[in-house]
Design an enzyme around this catalytic site. Structure first.
Site, short mmCIF file in Angstrom:
data_model
loop_
_atom_site.label_atom_id
_atom_site.label_comp_id
_atom_site.label_asym_id
_atom_site.label_seq_id
_atom_site.Cartn_x
_atom_site.Cartn_y
_atom_site.Cartn_z
N LYS A 53 -1.16 6.67 2.35
CA LYS A 53 -1.10 5.53 0.86
C LYS A 53 -2.42 5.80 0.23
CE LYS A 53 0.65 1.16 -0.73
NZ LYS A 53 1.28 -0.28 -0.45
N SER A 128 5.75 -1.22 -2.14
CA SER A 128 4.89 -0.32 -2.94
C SER A 128 4.46 0.96 -2.14
CB SER A 128 3.58 -1.13 -3.40
OG SER A 128 2.69 -1.46 -2.18
N SER A 152 5.70 -4.46 1.41
CA SER A 152 5.44 -2.95 0.70
C SER A 152 5.69 -1.82 1.98
CB SER A 152 4.14 -2.99 0.00
OG SER A 152 4.26 -3.61 -1.06
N1 GLN Z 1 6.38 -6.39 -4.08
C1 GLN Z 1 5.34 -7.24 -3.67
C2 GLN Z 1 4.38 -7.30 -4.57
O1 GLN Z 1 4.53 -6.73 -5.79
C3 GLN Z 1 4.83 -6.85 -2.26
C4 GLN Z 1 3.57 -5.89 -2.64
C5 GLN Z 1 2.97 -5.33 -1.35
O2 GLN Z 1 3.43 -5.82 -0.12
N2 GLN Z 1 2.09 -4.62 -1.27
O3 GLN Z 1 3.28 -8.10 -4.45
#
Ligand code: GLN
Length: 431
Positions: A53, A128, A152
């Site tokens: 990532k 994400s 994410s």
């Molecule tokens: N969708 C969640 C957020 O926007 C989780 C993001 C994540 O786990 N990095 O914060």
């Protein structure tokens, strides 16, 4: 290893345009593979090719968090997890797409275009860690690393039909991760099967002086699971078809294996999303103060997209002195309550089982028309594990409308090995 890397590179070069998964390819990968092939004694990850990532530092590679802010930023050092992977002869093939600064659940907020879902083309891959799950699903690597603050890793793993692990808080060092929310972030593996996740997690776990939240953990390996008690968590607002699929699957496996299944209630988890965002907004606001464009990159406020800006502005507002004790501290108190609730549950149950996402993925592009609250609600089932600091995994269990569906298995903090063993029995090896 050389041939394998060459095959992956060829496939990526041919098909990446279709999926927009890789943002950066390691042109030295073949050379690195040749060097490793020559070694007499090979490491535990010999033969494993990784996608990473774009918020995890790999020395010399572009680590842009899918943002114009860090567009040409090359990481000057390896994150702890990368050091460990390299030491065991894993190869990093490149850096993948994600939601900008890990803020999102769909992959649509990347500054470099949304990444596509190889298992359900036209649908979001989830986020994400969109590119990480998509890279595994597309057959572009063996394992991918993602980060999970509120879901994410698990959310895209679920939508792309692969396995994704959010380790217990502190099991894996975050040194070298560009953080979203320090008190919740964890790095974890995504792969096609539970055993690869288990091997990689065992390599990357461990105490690290450079991340003081890390602790000494037990070896992670898949073992035979005896008779266990499973807590089935039913949450309101979940698509009925997903709910039924999860319940049917766990009851079937439990019958076969003589496990006990009982419905479980967990207080306060309906407050999880509301508790999570004040924490994330505040911590994200604070951690982004270094992106002022002076030492490296560009000024974040002038170069980020809407969701990142919303969190920075929101975070700067709620952390003002006059609101002291109102948002951040309150959220920390509820986080503690949720943590205690899970501790109570794990005194009675070996694991908790529930869906990974409450609904099916939407069409790419639709997210721009959705309200933030509607998008935030997609993490309602994954956020509780981050708040409770426990481990959680998403495993594929079937399809609805040809779209993969994921089931979550959660275990107590530092019971990651047990969780992987249970998940492995539920799913078997997918490939
Ligand atoms: N969708 C969640 C957020 O926007 C989780 C993001 C994540 O786990 N990095 O914060």
């Amino acid at each position: 290893m050389e041939l394998k890397v060459k095959n992956y590179l060829e496939r990526i070069k041919k098909e990446n345009k279709r999926y927009n998964i890789f943002l950066y390819l390691n042109e030295n990968a073949v050379l690195e593979a040749q060097e490793i092939d020559k070694k007499k004694k090979k490491g535990r990850l010999y033969g494993y090719v990784f996608a990473v990532k774009s918020n995890i530092s790999v020395k010399g590679m572009i680590c842009n968090c899918a943002s114009r802010t860090l567009e040409n930023y090359r990481a000057p050092y390896d994150a702890s997890v990368i050091e460990k992977i390299k030491a065991e002869d894993g190869i990093i093939i490149g850096m993948v797409n994600m939601d900008e600064f890990a803020c999102g659940s769909s992959g649509e907020t990347s500054a470099f275009g949304a990444c596509r879902n190889p298992r359900a083309f036209g649908k979001i891959p989830g986020g994400s860690s969109s590119g990480s799950a998509a890279a595994v699903a597309a057959g572009f690597c063996d394992v991918a690393l993602g980060s999970d603050t509120g879901g994410s890793i698990r959310n895209p793993a679920s939508f792309c039909g692969v396995v994704g692990v959010k380790p217990s808080y502190g099991l894996v060092s975050r040194y070298g991760l560009i953080d979203l929310s320090m008190s919740l972030d964890q790095i974890g593996p995504i792969a096609k099967n539970v055993s690869d996740c288990s091997l990689v997690l065992d390599v990357i776990r461990g105490k690290d002086e450079r991340d003081t939240t890390t602790f000494d953990s037990r070896e992670i390996k898949i073992e035979k699971v005896g008779k266990i008690k499973v807590g089935l968590l039913k949450v309101e607002g979940v698509d009925r078809r997903i709910d039924e699929m999860v319940e049917k699957k766990i009851r079937m496996v439990a019958k076969e294996k003589d496990w006990e299944v009982e419905e479980v209630k967990i207080n306060y988890i309906d407050l999880a999303v509301e508790t999570y965002y004040p924490l994330v907004y505040s911590e994200f606001f604070s951690s982004t103060r270094r992106f002022d464009g002076r030492k490296y990159g560009r000024k974040i406020e002038e170069n980020c997209k809407e969701e990142v800006l919303r969190r920075i502005l929101g975070g700067s507002e709620i952390t003002k002195a006059e609101f002291s004790g109102k948002y951040y501290k309150k959220a920390l108190q509820v986080k503690e309550l949720i943590k205690e609730e899970f501790e109570k549950v794990f005194k009675k149950f070996d694991c908790v089982v529930l869906p990974t996402c409450p609904g099916l993925p939407w069409n790419i592009g639709e997210g721009e028309k959705m309200k933030p609250d509607e998008i935030y609600a997609y993490d309602a089932l994954t956020i509780p594990a981050n708040l409770a600091e426990i481990c959680a995994i998403s495993i594929p269990i079937g399809e609805i409308e040809k779209i993969p569906i994921g089931m979550q298995v959660m275990c107590a903090k530092n019971e990651d090995g047990k969780m992987l063993s249970i998940a492995n029995e539920i799913v078997g090896d997918v490939c």
